[in-house]
Design a protein around this motif. Structure first.
Motif, mmCIF file in Angstrom:
data_model
loop_
_atom_site.group_PDB
_atom_site.id
_atom_site.type_symbol
_atom_site.label_atom_id
_atom_site.label_comp_id
_atom_site.label_asym_id
_atom_site.label_seq_id
_atom_site.Cartn_x
_atom_site.Cartn_y
_atom_site.Cartn_z
ATOM 1 N N ARG A 33 -2.003 12.349 -4.264
ATOM 2 C CA ARG A 33 -2.798 11.822 -3.151
ATOM 3 C C ARG A 33 -2.107 10.684 -2.393
ATOM 4 N NH1 ARG A 33 -7.750 12.534 -2.046
ATOM 5 N NH2 ARG A 33 -8.143 10.329 -1.774
ATOM 6 N N GLN A 34 -0.793 10.644 -2.430
ATOM 7 C CA GLN A 34 -0.102 9.612 -1.649
ATOM 8 C C GLN A 34 0.105 10.036 -0.194
ATOM 9 O OE1 GLN A 34 3.381 7.925 -3.480
ATOM 10 N NE2 GLN A 34 2.473 8.057 -5.503
ATOM 11 N N GLY A 35 0.024 11.341 0.087
ATOM 12 C CA GLY A 35 0.164 11.832 1.460
ATOM 13 C C GLY A 35 -1.150 12.427 1.938
ATOM 14 N N GLN A 36 -1.594 12.017 3.097
ATOM 15 C CA GLN A 36 -2.868 12.483 3.646
ATOM 16 C C GLN A 36 -2.816 13.969 3.990
ATOM 17 O OE1 GLN A 36 -4.320 8.505 5.988
ATOM 18 N NE2 GLN A 36 -3.786 10.224 7.234
ATOM 19 N N LEU A 37 -3.959 14.619 3.869
ATOM 20 C CA LEU A 37 -4.096 15.995 4.342
ATOM 21 C C LEU A 37 -4.536 16.031 5.804
ATOM 22 C CD1 LEU A 37 -5.854 17.810 1.351
ATOM 23 C CD2 LEU A 37 -3.522 18.140 2.185
ATOM 24 N N TYR A 38 -5.231 14.985 6.249
ATOM 25 C CA TYR A 38 -5.810 14.964 7.589
ATOM 26 C C TYR A 38 -5.449 13.659 8.299
ATOM 27 C CZ TYR A 38 -8.451 18.511 5.168
ATOM 28 O OH TYR A 38 -8.798 19.603 4.415
ATOM 29 N N GLY A 39 -5.420 13.713 9.624
ATOM 30 C CA GLY A 39 -5.128 12.506 10.398
ATOM 31 C C GLY A 39 -3.666 12.156 10.451
ATOM 32 N N ASN A 40 -2.790 13.148 10.419
ATOM 33 C CA ASN A 40 -1.353 12.925 10.425
ATOM 34 C C ASN A 40 -0.781 13.037 11.835
ATOM 35 O OD1 ASN A 40 -1.064 12.613 7.527
ATOM 36 N ND2 ASN A 40 -1.619 14.765 7.413
ATOM 37 N N THR A 41 0.517 12.796 11.953
ATOM 38 C CA THR A 41 1.193 12.752 13.246
ATOM 39 C C THR A 41 2.295 13.798 13.334
ATOM 40 O OG1 THR A 41 0.767 10.376 13.425
ATOM 41 C CG2 THR A 41 2.545 11.255 14.786
ATOM 42 N N LEU A 42 2.394 14.429 14.500
ATOM 43 C CA LEU A 42 3.509 15.325 14.817
ATOM 44 C C LEU A 42 4.356 14.683 15.908
ATOM 45 C CD1 LEU A 42 1.759 18.808 15.089
ATOM 46 C CD2 LEU A 42 3.512 18.173 13.429
ATOM 47 N N ILE A 43 5.651 14.621 15.677
ATOM 48 C CA ILE A 43 6.607 14.192 16.696
ATOM 49 C C ILE A 43 7.509 15.389 16.954
ATOM 50 C CG2 ILE A 43 8.490 12.622 17.293
ATOM 51 C CD1 ILE A 43 7.369 10.676 15.173
ATOM 52 N N GLY A 44 7.710 15.717 18.212
ATOM 53 C CA GLY A 44 8.588 16.832 18.530
ATOM 54 C C GLY A 44 9.532 16.483 19.651
ATOM 55 N N PHE A 45 10.731 17.043 19.572
ATOM 56 C CA PHE A 45 11.709 16.899 20.644
ATOM 57 C C PHE A 45 12.147 18.288 21.074
ATOM 58 C CE2 PHE A 45 16.239 16.882 21.817
ATOM 59 C CZ PHE A 45 16.109 16.237 23.035
ATOM 60 N N GLY B 184 0.788 -1.219 0.000
ATOM 61 C CA GLY B 184 0.000 0.000 0.000
ATOM 62 C C GLY B 184 0.825 1.277 0.000
ATOM 63 N N ARG B 185 2.136 1.148 -0.214
ATOM 64 C CA ARG B 185 3.008 2.321 -0.136
ATOM 65 C C ARG B 185 2.699 3.376 -1.193
ATOM 66 N NH1 ARG B 185 5.813 -1.711 -2.373
ATOM 67 N NH2 ARG B 185 6.817 -1.319 -4.366
ATOM 68 N N LEU B 186 2.038 3.003 -2.266
ATOM 69 C CA LEU B 186 1.718 3.971 -3.324
ATOM 70 C C LEU B 186 0.299 4.514 -3.197
ATOM 71 C CD1 LEU B 186 3.426 2.169 -6.344
ATOM 72 C CD2 LEU B 186 4.353 3.975 -4.877
ATOM 73 N N THR B 187 -0.387 4.144 -2.135
ATOM 74 C CA THR B 187 -1.742 4.642 -1.901
ATOM 75 C C THR B 187 -1.689 5.805 -0.907
ATOM 76 O OG1 THR B 187 -2.107 3.102 -0.077
ATOM 77 C CG2 THR B 187 -2.698 2.334 -2.289
ATOM 78 N N LEU B 188 -2.832 6.350 -0.581
ATOM 79 C CA LEU B 188 -2.934 7.437 0.389
ATOM 80 C C LEU B 188 -2.437 6.961 1.750
ATOM 81 C CD1 LEU B 188 -3.952 10.337 0.890
ATOM 82 C CD2 LEU B 188 -6.157 9.342 1.488
ATOM 83 N N ARG B 189 -1.421 7.631 2.282
ATOM 84 C CA ARG B 189 -0.805 7.221 3.551
ATOM 85 C C ARG B 189 -0.652 8.419 4.479
ATOM 86 N NH1 ARG B 189 1.651 2.105 3.391
ATOM 87 N NH2 ARG B 189 1.585 2.432 5.632
ATOM 88 N N PRO B 190 -0.621 8.177 5.787
ATOM 89 C CA PRO B 190 -0.398 9.272 6.731
ATOM 90 C C PRO B 190 0.986 9.887 6.554
ATOM 91 C CG PRO B 190 -1.078 7.262 7.870
ATOM 92 C CD PRO B 190 -0.829 6.900 6.446
ATOM 93 N N VAL B 191 1.105 11.119 7.030
ATOM 94 C CA VAL B 191 2.392 11.816 7.017
ATOM 95 C C VAL B 191 2.809 12.032 8.470
ATOM 96 C CG1 VAL B 191 3.675 13.823 6.216
ATOM 97 C CG2 VAL B 191 1.756 12.950 4.856
ATOM 98 N N ILE B 192 4.005 11.599 8.789
ATOM 99 C CA ILE B 192 4.564 11.727 10.132
ATOM 100 C C ILE B 192 5.648 12.796 10.069
ATOM 101 C CG2 ILE B 192 5.791 10.529 11.977
ATOM 102 C CD1 ILE B 192 4.567 7.898 10.604
ATOM 103 N N PHE B 193 5.439 13.887 10.781
ATOM 104 C CA PHE B 193 6.407 14.977 10.817
ATOM 105 C C PHE B 193 7.246 14.863 12.078
ATOM 106 C CE2 PHE B 193 3.908 16.892 7.566
ATOM 107 C CZ PHE B 193 4.719 17.836 6.952
#
Length: 173
Positions: A90-102, A16-25
Motif C-alpha cells: 500500500r505504498q503506491g496509490q491505486l487512485y488519484g495518480n498522475t500521467l505525464i506524457g511527451f 511520509g515516504r513509506l506511507t501511501l503515496r501517489p504514483v506519477i507515470f
C-alpha cells in the motif's frame, strides 16, 4: 515485470515516504529513453510520490521503444501499477495518480487518462493535440470529464501541435 518491457522507477523521498503515496507515470516519446527520462524527472517527482517510467511495448525500425497505440500503452501502464503494488504493498496509490506524457507518450496519456480517470485524474501533457483522442476518446472524455481533476498543457509556440493544444484546452473546459 514478467512478460513486459522494463519499467524504471524511483521511490518517494522525504517525510511520509513509506506511507501511501501517489504514483506519477512518465510516458516517453516515440524512440525515447525511459531510463534517462526517469532520471531527469526524479529530482522533482520523488518529493510528491513514486516516479514510474515504463517502456513502450513495441519497437520502431531503429529498435528504440514505441507505445504502438494507446491500447498496448494502457496495458503496460496498468500492469506496471499492479506490479508496483504487488512489490511495495500500500505504498503506491491505486487512485488519484498522475500521467505525464511527451509526444507519443502524450497520445498514450490522453487516451489512458480519459478511460482510467479514477486511477489517473491528473495529467501533464507536453505537445498535445485533440487529434490524439479521436471519436471514441472524445466520447470517453465526455463521459468521464467530472473525474479529471487537474490538467496542465505545455506546448512551445513553434510546435506543430500548438493549435491542437488550444483545441484540447477548449474541450477540457
Amino acid at each position: 515485470m514478467p512478460g513486459a518491457p522494463p519499467a524504471y522507477y524511483y521511490p518517494p523521498v522525504g517525510p511520509g515516504r513509506l506511507t501511501l503515496r501517489p504514483v506519477i507515470f512518465y510516458l516517453h516519446g516515440g524512440g525515447g529513453n525511459p531510463s534517462s527520462d526517469c532520471q531527469r524527472w526524479a529530482p522533482v517527482a520523488r518529493r510528491y510520490g513514486w516516479l514510474v517510467c515504463p517502456t513502450g511495448a513495441n519497437k520502431r525500425e531503429d529498435g528504440r521503444p514505441s507505445w504502438g497505440g494507446w491500447i498496448s500503452a494502457r496495458h503496460v501502464v496498468m500492469s506496471t501499477l499492479k506490479t508496483l503494488r504487488a512489490k511495495y504493498g500500500r505504498q503506491g496509490q491505486l487512485y488519484g495518480n498522475t500521467l505525464i506524457g511527451f509526444s507519443e507518450g502524450t497520445f498514450a496519456a490522453m487516451n489512458i487518462g480519459v478511460r482510467e480517470p479514477r486511477t489517473f485524474n491528473r495529467w501533464l501533457l507536453i505537445a498535445s493535440t485533440d487529434r490524439y483522442w479521436g471519436g471514441p476518446g472524445l466520447e470517453a472524455l465526455q463521459r468521464n470529464r467530472n473525474a479529471v481533476r487537474r490538467v496542465y498543457l505545455l506546448t512551445g509556440e513553434h510546435d506543430g501541435t500548438l493549435q491542437g493544444t488550444g483545441r484540447v484546452l477548449r474541450r477540457l473546459r
